[in-house]
Design a protein around this motif. Sequence first.
Motif, PDB file in Angstrom:
ATOM      1  N   ALA A   4       0.566  35.785  10.932  1.00 53.15           N
ATOM      2  CA  ALA A   4      -0.184  37.036  11.061  1.00 53.15           C
ATOM      3  C   ALA A   4      -1.162  37.089   9.905  1.00 53.15           C
ATOM      4  O   ALA A   4      -0.760  36.950   8.744  1.00 53.15           O
ATOM      5  CB  ALA A   4       0.760  38.231  11.006  1.00 53.15           C
ATOM      6  N   PHE A   5      -2.451  37.268  10.192  1.00 51.05           N
ATOM      7  CA  PHE A   5      -3.448  37.371   9.132  1.00 51.05           C
ATOM      8  C   PHE A   5      -4.011  38.786   9.159  1.00 51.05           C
ATOM      9  O   PHE A   5      -4.576  39.233  10.163  1.00 51.05           O
ATOM     10  CB  PHE A   5      -4.573  36.352   9.300  1.00 51.05           C
ATOM     11  CG  PHE A   5      -5.309  36.088   8.021  1.00 51.05           C
ATOM     12  CD1 PHE A   5      -5.054  34.951   7.277  1.00 51.05           C
ATOM     13  CD2 PHE A   5      -6.226  37.020   7.524  1.00 51.05           C
ATOM     14  CE1 PHE A   5      -5.699  34.720   6.072  1.00 51.05           C
ATOM     15  CE2 PHE A   5      -6.874  36.806   6.317  1.00 51.05           C
ATOM     16  CZ  PHE A   5      -6.611  35.645   5.581  1.00 51.05           C
ATOM     17  N   SER A  49       2.409  45.907  11.970  1.00 53.38           N
ATOM     18  CA  SER A  49       3.747  45.573  12.479  1.00 53.38           C
ATOM     19  C   SER A  49       3.661  44.749  13.753  1.00 53.38           C
ATOM     20  O   SER A  49       4.450  43.816  13.963  1.00 53.38           O
ATOM     21  CB  SER A  49       4.570  46.844  12.726  1.00 53.38           C
ATOM     22  OG  SER A  49       3.946  47.671  13.690  1.00 53.38           O
ATOM     23  N   ASP A  50       2.693  45.057  14.601  1.00 53.18           N
ATOM     24  CA  ASP A  50       2.485  44.278  15.823  1.00 53.18           C
ATOM     25  C   ASP A  50       2.068  42.852  15.480  1.00 53.18           C
ATOM     26  O   ASP A  50       2.568  41.882  16.046  1.00 53.18           O
ATOM     27  CB  ASP A  50       1.424  44.957  16.691  1.00 53.18           C
ATOM     28  CG  ASP A  50       1.091  44.165  17.950  1.00 53.18           C
ATOM     29  OD1 ASP A  50       2.010  43.551  18.526  1.00 53.18           O
ATOM     30  OD2 ASP A  50      -0.086  44.160  18.351  1.00 53.18           O
ATOM     31  N   GLY A  74       3.374  51.204   4.915  1.00 47.53           N
ATOM     32  CA  GLY A  74       2.945  52.451   5.522  1.00 47.53           C
ATOM     33  C   GLY A  74       3.353  52.554   6.984  1.00 47.53           C
ATOM     34  O   GLY A  74       4.081  51.703   7.518  1.00 47.53           O
ATOM     35  N   PRO A  75       2.902  53.595   7.677  1.00 47.21           N
ATOM     36  CA  PRO A  75       3.197  53.754   9.108  1.00 47.21           C
ATOM     37  C   PRO A  75       2.730  52.535   9.900  1.00 47.21           C
ATOM     38  O   PRO A  75       1.616  52.055   9.697  1.00 47.21           O
ATOM     39  CB  PRO A  75       2.406  55.006   9.492  1.00 47.21           C
ATOM     40  CG  PRO A  75       2.222  55.760   8.200  1.00 47.21           C
ATOM     41  CD  PRO A  75       2.088  54.711   7.142  1.00 47.21           C
ATOM     42  N   SER A  76       3.576  52.029  10.786  1.00 51.80           N
ATOM     43  CA  SER A  76       3.296  50.819  11.576  1.00 51.80           C
ATOM     44  C   SER A  76       2.970  49.634  10.678  1.00 51.80           C
ATOM     45  O   SER A  76       2.194  48.749  11.045  1.00 51.80           O
ATOM     46  CB  SER A  76       2.129  51.064  12.565  1.00 51.80           C
ATOM     47  OG  SER A  76       2.433  52.106  13.460  1.00 51.80           O
ATOM     48  N   SER A  81       8.521  44.922  10.964  1.00 47.41           N
ATOM     49  CA  SER A  81       8.738  43.683  11.714  1.00 47.41           C
ATOM     50  C   SER A  81       9.319  42.558  10.859  1.00 47.41           C
ATOM     51  O   SER A  81       9.440  41.423  11.334  1.00 47.41           O
ATOM     52  CB  SER A  81       7.414  43.213  12.340  1.00 47.41           C
ATOM     53  OG  SER A  81       6.934  44.147  13.277  1.00 47.41           O
ATOM     54  N   LEU A  82       9.680  42.849   9.624  1.00 46.43           N
ATOM     55  CA  LEU A  82      10.207  41.804   8.762  1.00 46.43           C
ATOM     56  C   LEU A  82      11.601  41.367   9.196  1.00 46.43           C
ATOM     57  O   LEU A  82      12.439  42.186   9.542  1.00 46.43           O
ATOM     58  CB  LEU A  82      10.268  42.288   7.302  1.00 46.43           C
ATOM     59  CG  LEU A  82       8.939  42.536   6.598  1.00 46.43           C
ATOM     60  CD1 LEU A  82       9.182  43.046   5.183  1.00 46.43           C
ATOM     61  CD2 LEU A  82       8.093  41.265   6.570  1.00 46.43           C
TER      62      LEU A  82
END
Length: 294
Positions: A4-5, A49-50, A74-76, A81-82
Amino acid sequence: MRVAFLGMGIMGRPMAANLVKSGHEVSIWNRTSGKDKDIDRARTASSPSDAARGVEVVWMCLSDTKAVENVLFGPSGVEESLTEGMIIADSSTISPSATLRFAARAKRRGVHYVDSPVTGSKIAAESGSLIFMAGGDEPILSTLAPLFQSMGKQVFHMGDTGKGQATKLAMNLQIALIYEGFAEALTLATKLGVDIERLIPLVQASMVRSGVVDYKAPFVMKRDFSPNFPLRLMLKDIHLTLDAAKEARVRLPGLEAVEEVYDLAAEEGHQDLDYAATLTLLEKWAGVEVKGAA
């Protein structure tokens, strides 16, 4: 690798594009929508998070400490997702002490944290020839080697977590001071009637020569202040460096003087130009213009 970048700014976008070109599976996200549209074969995520869901590595290149904290926690944020064993690598330039706090919070989730800021211009980011200065565990850096190789030409392991950010501040301190000396010398020489076309070869043939001067001189001579590294970001890094120095009880009188020049240049409206545009403020004060042959 699945990556994820997060952050499609002046450096982040070409870094992410080079990961895709190297065959990595990349999901991307940016705080400002639209900047991620031009990276073919990358998945555009709806949130941090996505983007981080199901990946092996979360890589960030964001504007400042607050942005990194918000994206992570923060939010989302990424934290949602960790999973144990994931790696977070941060190529932003942020506070070393904040980096240690972020890393400790990630570690409680079984996540490894590497601070890996870069040195090099937008051109180096596009060509995949950045230089990384990394803080973290050696085995984790070895795991990240294929990603480093996709985006850069060299990685310097500076020690444990936080040492990459500390090193980056020391590096940018030198860049700011070296360029300021160069810009002041050009302004004084011009005011005293010295031909700048004759001065530059002398500088480059002498002990005054530096990588900063070699890189910036052609742009200055053409009066090209388009942003390879925006003045506002260098000013942010100057503030970070002075804050870190205050925490460590270190005096940096030279950088304190340069900070004033950058503050005034930003007030003049040059914040989105390259930091080389601080020259124009010196010129204004001196009543001259530094220029090469037409």
